[in-house]
Design a protein around this motif. Structure first.
Motif, PDB file in Angstrom:
ATOM      1  N   GLY A 242      42.666 -26.866  11.500  1.00  0.00           N
ATOM      2  CA  GLY A 242      43.845 -27.672  11.205  1.00  0.00           C
ATOM      3  C   GLY A 242      43.463 -28.802  10.262  1.00  0.00           C
ATOM      4  N   ASN A 243      43.749 -30.041  10.680  1.00  0.00           N
ATOM      5  CA  ASN A 243      43.375 -31.213   9.876  1.00  0.00           C
ATOM      6  C   ASN A 243      42.037 -31.799  10.289  1.00  0.00           C
ATOM      7  OD1 ASN A 243      45.758 -31.040   8.450  1.00  0.00           O
ATOM      8  ND2 ASN A 243      46.855 -32.463   9.771  1.00  0.00           N
ATOM      9  N   LEU A 244      41.400 -31.209  11.285  1.00  0.00           N
ATOM     10  CA  LEU A 244      40.172 -31.759  11.854  1.00  0.00           C
ATOM     11  C   LEU A 244      38.941 -31.048  11.300  1.00  0.00           C
ATOM     12  CD1 LEU A 244      38.890 -33.649  13.980  1.00  0.00           C
ATOM     13  CD2 LEU A 244      39.157 -31.796  15.622  1.00  0.00           C
ATOM     14  N   LYS A 245      38.024 -31.830  10.731  1.00  0.00           N
ATOM     15  CA  LYS A 245      36.722 -31.302  10.294  1.00  0.00           C
ATOM     16  C   LYS A 245      35.692 -31.711  11.327  1.00  0.00           C
ATOM     17  CE  LYS A 245      37.094 -31.047   5.323  1.00  0.00           C
ATOM     18  NZ  LYS A 245      36.477 -31.405   4.055  1.00  0.00           N
ATOM     19  N   SER A 246      34.802 -30.795  11.655  1.00  0.00           N
ATOM     20  CA  SER A 246      33.752 -31.136  12.613  1.00  0.00           C
ATOM     21  C   SER A 246      32.447 -30.459  12.232  1.00  0.00           C
ATOM     22  CB  SER A 246      34.176 -30.733  14.028  1.00  0.00           C
ATOM     23  OG  SER A 246      34.471 -29.360  14.094  1.00  0.00           O
ATOM     24  N   LEU A 247      31.354 -31.079  12.669  1.00  0.00           N
ATOM     25  CA  LEU A 247      30.024 -30.513  12.500  1.00  0.00           C
ATOM     26  C   LEU A 247      29.629 -29.845  13.811  1.00  0.00           C
ATOM     27  CD1 LEU A 247      28.094 -33.335  10.614  1.00  0.00           C
ATOM     28  CD2 LEU A 247      28.668 -31.067   9.748  1.00  0.00           C
ATOM     29  N   VAL A 248      29.199 -28.602  13.715  1.00  0.00           N
ATOM     30  CA  VAL A 248      28.817 -27.840  14.895  1.00  0.00           C
ATOM     31  C   VAL A 248      27.366 -27.417  14.740  1.00  0.00           C
ATOM     32  CG1 VAL A 248      29.307 -25.813  16.306  1.00  0.00           C
ATOM     33  CG2 VAL A 248      31.179 -27.007  15.154  1.00  0.00           C
ATOM     34  N   GLU A 249      26.550 -27.726  15.745  1.00  0.00           N
ATOM     35  CA  GLU A 249      25.142 -27.313  15.689  1.00  0.00           C
ATOM     36  C   GLU A 249      25.054 -25.806  15.895  1.00  0.00           C
ATOM     37  OE1 GLU A 249      20.758 -28.682  17.195  1.00  0.00           O
ATOM     38  OE2 GLU A 249      22.516 -29.743  17.927  1.00  0.00           O
ATOM     39  N   ILE A 250      24.265 -25.173  15.029  1.00  0.00           N
ATOM     40  CA  ILE A 250      24.112 -23.718  15.070  1.00  0.00           C
ATOM     41  C   ILE A 250      22.642 -23.348  14.991  1.00  0.00           C
ATOM     42  CG2 ILE A 250      26.375 -23.212  14.058  1.00  0.00           C
ATOM     43  CD1 ILE A 250      24.899 -22.810  11.353  1.00  0.00           C
ATOM     44  N   ASN A 251      22.372 -22.097  15.302  1.00  0.00           N
ATOM     45  CA  ASN A 251      21.020 -21.546  15.180  1.00  0.00           C
ATOM     46  C   ASN A 251      20.820 -21.112  13.727  1.00  0.00           C
ATOM     47  OD1 ASN A 251      18.853 -19.695  15.045  1.00  0.00           O
ATOM     48  ND2 ASN A 251      19.103 -19.171  17.195  1.00  0.00           N
ATOM     49  N   PRO A 252      19.844 -21.679  13.017  1.00  0.00           N
ATOM     50  CA  PRO A 252      19.659 -21.321  11.605  1.00  0.00           C
ATOM     51  C   PRO A 252      19.323 -19.845  11.396  1.00  0.00           C
ATOM     52  CG  PRO A 252      17.824 -22.644  12.387  1.00  0.00           C
ATOM     53  CD  PRO A 252      18.854 -22.644  13.470  1.00  0.00           C
ATOM     54  N   LEU A 253      18.660 -19.217  12.351  1.00  0.00           N
ATOM     55  CA  LEU A 253      18.347 -17.791  12.221  1.00  0.00           C
ATOM     56  C   LEU A 253      19.618 -16.949  12.330  1.00  0.00           C
ATOM     57  CD1 LEU A 253      15.070 -17.627  14.339  1.00  0.00           C
ATOM     58  CD2 LEU A 253      15.311 -17.786  11.846  1.00  0.00           C
ATOM     59  N   GLU A 254      20.544 -17.373  13.185  1.00  0.00           N
ATOM     60  CA  GLU A 254      21.817 -16.670  13.316  1.00  0.00           C
ATOM     61  C   GLU A 254      22.652 -16.826  12.030  1.00  0.00           C
ATOM     62  OE1 GLU A 254      25.706 -16.318  16.244  1.00  0.00           O
ATOM     63  OE2 GLU A 254      24.262 -17.918  16.609  1.00  0.00           O
ATOM     64  N   LEU A 255      22.605 -18.026  11.439  1.00  0.00           N
ATOM     65  CA  LEU A 255      23.304 -18.244  10.167  1.00  0.00           C
ATOM     66  C   LEU A 255      22.725 -17.325   9.090  1.00  0.00           C
ATOM     67  CD1 LEU A 255      25.274 -19.761   8.318  1.00  0.00           C
ATOM     68  CD2 LEU A 255      23.472 -21.477   7.989  1.00  0.00           C
ATOM     69  N   ASP A 256      21.419 -17.253   8.985  1.00  0.00           N
ATOM     70  CA  ASP A 256      20.778 -16.374   8.004  1.00  0.00           C
ATOM     71  C   ASP A 256      21.193 -14.919   8.213  1.00  0.00           C
ATOM     72  OD1 ASP A 256      19.508 -18.583   6.920  1.00  0.00           O
ATOM     73  OD2 ASP A 256      17.584 -18.181   7.907  1.00  0.00           O
ATOM     74  N   ALA A 257      21.245 -14.479   9.470  1.00  0.00           N
ATOM     75  CA  ALA A 257      21.639 -13.105   9.778  1.00  0.00           C
ATOM     76  C   ALA A 257      23.104 -12.867   9.403  1.00  0.00           C
ATOM     77  CB  ALA A 257      21.408 -12.811  11.260  1.00  0.00           C
ATOM     78  N   ALA A 258      23.965 -13.841   9.665  1.00  0.00           N
ATOM     79  CA  ALA A 258      25.385 -13.708   9.317  1.00  0.00           C
ATOM     80  C   ALA A 258      25.574 -13.631   7.802  1.00  0.00           C
ATOM     81  CB  ALA A 258      26.174 -14.882   9.899  1.00  0.00           C
ATOM     82  N   LEU A 259      24.794 -14.402   7.062  1.00  0.00           N
ATOM     83  CA  LEU A 259      24.877 -14.355   5.596  1.00  0.00           C
ATOM     84  C   LEU A 259      24.388 -13.012   5.052  1.00  0.00           C
ATOM     85  CD1 LEU A 259      23.708 -17.985   4.822  1.00  0.00           C
ATOM     86  CD2 LEU A 259      25.983 -17.027   4.356  1.00  0.00           C
ATOM     87  N   GLU A 260      23.343 -12.468   5.650  1.00  0.00           N
ATOM     88  CA  GLU A 260      22.844 -11.146   5.241  1.00  0.00           C
ATOM     89  C   GLU A 260      23.883 -10.068   5.534  1.00  0.00           C
ATOM     90  OE1 GLU A 260      20.171  -9.994   3.513  1.00  0.00           O
ATOM     91  OE2 GLU A 260      19.845 -12.115   3.103  1.00  0.00           O
ATOM     92  N   LYS A 261      24.502 -10.141   6.722  1.00  0.00           N
ATOM     93  CA  LYS A 261      25.549  -9.189   7.097  1.00  0.00           C
ATOM     94  C   LYS A 261      26.712  -9.292   6.113  1.00  0.00           C
ATOM     95  CE  LYS A 261      28.698  -8.067  10.861  1.00  0.00           C
ATOM     96  NZ  LYS A 261      29.157  -8.449  12.210  1.00  0.00           N
ATOM     97  N   ASP A 262      27.058 -10.505   5.716  1.00  0.00           N
ATOM     98  CA  ASP A 262      28.146 -10.743   4.780  1.00  0.00           C
ATOM     99  C   ASP A 262      27.838 -10.093   3.426  1.00  0.00           C
ATOM    100  OD1 ASP A 262      30.733 -12.302   4.253  1.00  0.00           O
ATOM    101  OD2 ASP A 262      29.427 -13.049   2.654  1.00  0.00           O
ATOM    102  N   LYS A 263      26.589 -10.189   2.987  1.00  0.00           N
ATOM    103  CA  LYS A 263      26.203  -9.550   1.713  1.00  0.00           C
ATOM    104  C   LYS A 263      26.394  -8.045   1.767  1.00  0.00           C
ATOM    105  CE  LYS A 263      22.657 -12.835   0.262  1.00  0.00           C
ATOM    106  NZ  LYS A 263      21.214 -13.018   0.062  1.00  0.00           N
ATOM    107  N   LEU A 264      26.033  -7.441   2.905  1.00  0.00           N
ATOM    108  CA  LEU A 264      26.175  -5.986   3.059  1.00  0.00           C
ATOM    109  C   LEU A 264      27.639  -5.581   3.077  1.00  0.00           C
ATOM    110  CD1 LEU A 264      23.383  -5.294   5.692  1.00  0.00           C
ATOM    111  CD2 LEU A 264      23.325  -4.831   3.237  1.00  0.00           C
ATOM    112  N   LEU A 265      28.495  -6.387   3.693  1.00  0.00           N
ATOM    113  CA  LEU A 265      29.928  -6.079   3.741  1.00  0.00           C
ATOM    114  C   LEU A 265      30.566  -6.166   2.370  1.00  0.00           C
ATOM    115  CD1 LEU A 265      30.968  -8.005   7.002  1.00  0.00           C
ATOM    116  CD2 LEU A 265      30.756  -5.516   6.690  1.00  0.00           C
ATOM    117  N   ALA A 266      30.010  -7.005   1.502  1.00  0.00           N
ATOM    118  CA  ALA A 266      30.580  -7.207   0.172  1.00  0.00           C
ATOM    119  C   ALA A 266      30.225  -6.068  -0.790  1.00  0.00           C
ATOM    120  CB  ALA A 266      30.093  -8.548  -0.397  1.00  0.00           C
ATOM    121  N   LEU A 267      29.270  -5.230  -0.418  1.00  0.00           N
ATOM    122  CA  LEU A 267      28.860  -4.129  -1.318  1.00  0.00           C
ATOM    123  C   LEU A 267      29.879  -3.030  -1.394  1.00  0.00           C
ATOM    124  CD1 LEU A 267      25.081  -3.801  -0.472  1.00  0.00           C
ATOM    125  CD2 LEU A 267      26.114  -4.941  -2.406  1.00  0.00           C
TER     126      LEU A 267
END
Length: 84
Positions: A59-84
């Motif tokens: 909505g109108n609220l921005k927030s910072l959420v702590e995440i696992n950097p390895l999970e972020l890396d895996a999600a970005l890799e998965k995203d690259k494969l989906l874009a092919l």
């Protein structure tokens, strides 16, 4: 102890989800903040990552959420494969 924050932007081409980030988030650009602390007791300047956060909007609220950097890396890799 000296700490620093490094900011980077990641791009998702498809909707994504991460543990700790509620719901499915739309494709787009997201700011990621990596907090690092200086490693002391060595003869060169070095840092280690101690926290990774992603900025999400709900909505109108921005927030910072702590995440696992390895999970972020895996999600970005998965995203690259989906874009092919």
């Amino acid at each position: 102890m000296f700490t620093r924050t490094k900011k980077r932007t990641v791009q998702f081409k498809a909707p994504f989800t991460l543990t700790g980030v509620q719901g499915l988030h739309p494709a787009g650009s997201y700011d990621v903040l990596d907090d690092e602390e200086q490693i002391t007791g060595i003869s060169w300047l070095a840092y280690r990552r101690v926290s990774t956060m992603i900025e999400v909007t709900s909505g109108n609220l921005k927030s910072l959420v702590e995440i696992n950097p390895l999970e972020l890396d895996a999600a970005l890799e998965k995203d690259k494969l989906l874009a092919l």
